[in-house]
Scaffold this active site. Sequence first.
Site, mmCIF file in Angstrom:
data_model
loop_
_atom_site.group_PDB
_atom_site.id
_atom_site.type_symbol
_atom_site.label_atom_id
_atom_site.label_comp_id
_atom_site.label_asym_id
_atom_site.label_seq_id
_atom_site.Cartn_x
_atom_site.Cartn_y
_atom_site.Cartn_z
ATOM 1 N N ASP A 198 52.896 81.511 129.695
ATOM 2 C CA ASP A 198 53.086 82.967 129.720
ATOM 3 C C ASP A 198 54.009 83.354 128.565
ATOM 4 O O ASP A 198 55.005 82.692 128.288
ATOM 5 C CB ASP A 198 53.702 83.390 131.062
ATOM 6 C CG ASP A 198 53.592 84.879 131.307
ATOM 7 O OD1 ASP A 198 52.852 85.274 132.213
ATOM 8 O OD2 ASP A 198 54.251 85.648 130.569
ATOM 9 N N ILE A 199 53.656 84.447 127.880
ATOM 10 C CA ILE A 199 54.416 84.886 126.702
ATOM 11 C C ILE A 199 55.805 85.379 127.092
ATOM 12 O O ILE A 199 56.723 85.396 126.266
ATOM 13 C CB ILE A 199 53.622 85.980 125.943
ATOM 14 C CG1 ILE A 199 54.028 86.044 124.492
ATOM 15 C CG2 ILE A 199 53.729 87.334 126.616
ATOM 16 C CD1 ILE A 199 53.085 86.867 123.632
ATOM 17 N N VAL A 223 47.131 92.478 133.326
ATOM 18 C CA VAL A 223 45.977 92.057 132.520
ATOM 19 C C VAL A 223 44.765 91.897 133.450
ATOM 20 O O VAL A 223 44.783 91.057 134.360
ATOM 21 C CB VAL A 223 46.266 90.723 131.793
ATOM 22 C CG1 VAL A 223 45.057 90.293 130.970
ATOM 23 C CG2 VAL A 223 47.507 90.851 130.908
ATOM 24 N N HIS A 244 44.119 85.741 136.942
ATOM 25 C CA HIS A 244 44.971 84.629 136.521
ATOM 26 C C HIS A 244 45.906 84.252 137.659
ATOM 27 O O HIS A 244 46.367 85.098 138.408
ATOM 28 C CB HIS A 244 45.759 84.965 135.250
ATOM 29 C CG HIS A 244 46.454 86.287 135.300
ATOM 30 N ND1 HIS A 244 45.796 87.473 135.089
ATOM 31 C CD2 HIS A 244 47.739 86.603 135.556
ATOM 32 C CE1 HIS A 244 46.646 88.477 135.204
ATOM 33 N NE2 HIS A 244 47.834 87.982 135.494
#
Length: 117
Positions: free
Chosen positions: A31-32, A97, A101
């Site tokens: 994860d960013i 998003v 996920h």
Amino acid sequence: MAEETIFSKIIRHEIPSDIRYQDDDVTVFADISPKAKVHLLIVPNKVIPSVNEIEDGDAALIGKMILTAKKIAKEMGFAENGYRLIINCGKDGGQEVPHLHLHLLGGEKLRIIGAGF
Ligand code: 5GP
């Protein structure tokens, strides 16, 4: 056909990301904006926008996402101590998003969130 997001570009290696695992069905990347020492996203390669769009025929794929998370937690050495799996769904669930996920959070003692579940 569901609309693509940035995750499809990550899956196709079109934009840089820290991919930790990939096969024909799923991709796992960091994860960013990590919320724990280890924060990975387990993503089906095909676009399923959210839990609401999962179909009966996706059952094996959804199972594989969880088994992949388990495998990675074991390989990274924190399975025994435990970890957290989260799927946010939709606006009220905090999903940003619209490509399904599974968050895998671990590698440290996690804070209890919300009402403790
Ligand atoms: P959601 O809120 O939808 O359940 O989680 C979306 C997650 O995707 C967030 O934790 C966010 O930090 C992560 N994210 C959003 N854009 C990117 C990106 O471009 N690359 C990566 N690696 N993670 C992203």
